[in-house]
Design a protein around this motif. Structure first.
Motif, short mmCIF file in Angstrom:
data_model
loop_
_atom_site.label_atom_id
_atom_site.label_comp_id
_atom_site.label_asym_id
_atom_site.label_seq_id
_atom_site.Cartn_x
_atom_site.Cartn_y
_atom_site.Cartn_z
N ARG A 173 0.86 -1.18 0.00
CA ARG A 173 0.00 0.00 0.00
C ARG A 173 0.90 1.23 0.00
O ARG A 173 1.96 1.23 0.62
CB ARG A 173 -0.89 0.01 1.23
CG ARG A 173 -1.87 -1.14 1.23
CD ARG A 173 -2.73 -1.13 2.45
NE ARG A 173 -3.61 -2.29 2.40
CZ ARG A 173 -4.52 -2.56 3.31
NH1 ARG A 173 -4.67 -1.75 4.34
NH2 ARG A 173 -5.28 -3.61 3.18
N PHE A 174 0.45 2.28 -0.69
CA PHE A 174 1.32 3.44 -0.83
C PHE A 174 0.50 4.72 -0.87
O PHE A 174 -0.72 4.69 -1.05
CB PHE A 174 2.19 3.33 -2.08
CG PHE A 174 1.42 3.21 -3.37
CD1 PHE A 174 1.13 4.32 -4.13
CD2 PHE A 174 0.98 1.97 -3.82
CE1 PHE A 174 0.43 4.21 -5.32
CE2 PHE A 174 0.29 1.85 -5.01
CZ PHE A 174 0.01 2.97 -5.76
N LYS A 175 1.20 5.82 -0.66
CA LYS A 175 0.56 7.14 -0.69
C LYS A 175 0.84 7.81 -2.02
O LYS A 175 1.88 7.60 -2.62
CB LYS A 175 1.09 8.03 0.44
CG LYS A 175 0.64 7.60 1.80
CD LYS A 175 1.11 8.57 2.85
CE LYS A 175 0.65 8.11 4.23
NZ LYS A 175 1.07 9.04 5.26
N ILE A 176 -0.12 8.63 -2.43
CA ILE A 176 0.07 9.47 -3.61
C ILE A 176 -0.12 10.92 -3.20
O ILE A 176 -0.75 11.21 -2.18
CB ILE A 176 -0.90 9.11 -4.75
CG1 ILE A 176 -2.33 9.26 -4.29
CG2 ILE A 176 -0.62 7.73 -5.28
CD1 ILE A 176 -3.31 9.27 -5.43
N HIS A 177 0.42 11.80 -3.99
CA HIS A 177 0.38 13.23 -3.70
C HIS A 177 -0.48 13.92 -4.75
O HIS A 177 -0.27 13.76 -5.94
CB HIS A 177 1.80 13.79 -3.72
CG HIS A 177 1.89 15.25 -3.44
ND1 HIS A 177 2.57 16.10 -4.26
CD2 HIS A 177 1.38 16.01 -2.45
CE1 HIS A 177 2.48 17.33 -3.78
NE2 HIS A 177 1.76 17.28 -2.69
N PHE A 178 -1.49 14.67 -4.28
CA PHE A 178 -2.28 15.51 -5.18
C PHE A 178 -1.62 16.87 -5.22
O PHE A 178 -1.35 17.47 -4.18
CB PHE A 178 -3.71 15.69 -4.68
CG PHE A 178 -4.49 14.41 -4.61
CD1 PHE A 178 -4.68 13.63 -5.73
CD2 PHE A 178 -5.04 13.98 -3.42
CE1 PHE A 178 -5.40 12.46 -5.67
CE2 PHE A 178 -5.76 12.82 -3.35
CZ PHE A 178 -5.95 12.06 -4.47
N ASN A 179 -1.36 17.40 -6.44
CA ASN A 179 -0.72 18.70 -6.51
C ASN A 179 -1.61 19.81 -7.03
O ASN A 179 -1.35 20.97 -6.75
CB ASN A 179 0.58 18.62 -7.33
CG ASN A 179 0.37 18.01 -8.69
OD1 ASN A 179 -0.74 17.74 -9.10
ND2 ASN A 179 1.46 17.80 -9.40
N THR A 180 -2.67 19.51 -7.79
CA THR A 180 -3.57 20.57 -8.26
C THR A 180 -5.01 20.07 -8.31
O THR A 180 -5.27 18.90 -8.57
CB THR A 180 -3.20 21.06 -9.69
OG1 THR A 180 -3.18 19.95 -10.57
CG2 THR A 180 -1.89 21.78 -9.71
N LEU A 181 -5.92 21.00 -8.07
CA LEU A 181 -7.34 20.79 -8.29
C LEU A 181 -7.67 21.58 -9.54
O LEU A 181 -7.50 22.80 -9.57
CB LEU A 181 -8.17 21.30 -7.10
CG LEU A 181 -9.68 21.31 -7.28
CD1 LEU A 181 -10.23 19.90 -7.45
CD2 LEU A 181 -10.35 21.99 -6.11
N SER A 182 -8.10 20.90 -10.59
CA SER A 182 -8.33 21.55 -11.87
C SER A 182 -9.81 21.55 -12.21
O SER A 182 -10.53 20.60 -11.91
CB SER A 182 -7.56 20.83 -12.98
OG SER A 182 -6.20 20.83 -12.69
N THR A 183 -10.22 22.62 -12.85
CA THR A 183 -11.59 22.78 -13.31
C THR A 183 -11.55 23.06 -14.80
O THR A 183 -10.83 23.95 -15.24
CB THR A 183 -12.29 23.93 -12.57
OG1 THR A 183 -12.18 23.69 -11.17
CG2 THR A 183 -13.75 24.02 -12.96
#
Length: 173
Positions: free
Chosen positions: A64-74
């Motif tokens: 199991r691993f973590k991911i990184h969210f870098n932007t919220l796009s619209t």
């Protein structure tokens, strides 16, 4: 028939995404029946037994691993199409590359791995096809993490429906 290999989040990450990002677009059609996921690979007309054995072999060393969210796009001015971009570094990038190469070498019909394609989590009903070609794209910088718990093979039934063919639980730390 097309099949998607998707990464699914644990319960805490699902609640976090739902609370922090999905509530911003309540007036839009939101996906209620599909869990938050990242499409890792799309496979055309596979032999399911051979595919299952290969995926088990590929995923055996992964935890199991973590991911990184870098932007919220619209993608539109009315916040109708929103997605979270996944930073493609480390574990998930290696997993996608490994899946793509091993499936191609075994004779499965998969997409060509393109450096311009981004991994994302769709927050709206209509998921974007090509994120880089949208002209009215607005982005908000964010810094959050989520944990990937399992990988599933989904059979795409209709336009917005799927069925789970097989679940591959990742090892715990």
């Amino acid at each position: 028939m097309k099949y998607n290999l998707v990464a699914l989040f644990d319960n805490d990450s699902n609640r976090f995404i739902d609370f922090n990002y999905k509530h911003d677009s309540k007036r839009n059609k939101i996906i209620h029946h599909i869990p938050f996921h990242i499409v890792l690979e799309t496979i055309d007309d596979p032999d399911i037994i051979k595919l299952n054995d290969l995926i088990l072999k590929i995923l055996k060393p992964y935890k199991r691993f973590k991911i990184h969210f870098n932007t919220l796009s619209t993608l539109s001015s009315n916040n109708k199409n929103q997605y979270l971009s996944v930073e493609e570094k480390g574990y998930i990038n290696g997993l996608v590359r490994n899946l793509n190469e091993d499936l191609k070498l075994s004779g499965f019909k998969v997409r060509d791995l393109d450096n311009n394609e981004n991994l994302f989590v769709s927050l709206s009903q209509n998921s974007p096809k090509n994120l880089n070609s949208k002209s009215n794209l607005s982005q908000t910088s964010i810094d959050s993490f989520a944990k990937i718990e399992k990988i599933e093979l989904w059979k795409i039934i209709g336009n917005k429906k799927h069925s789970v063919v097989h679940t591959y639980n990742l090892r715990e730390f």
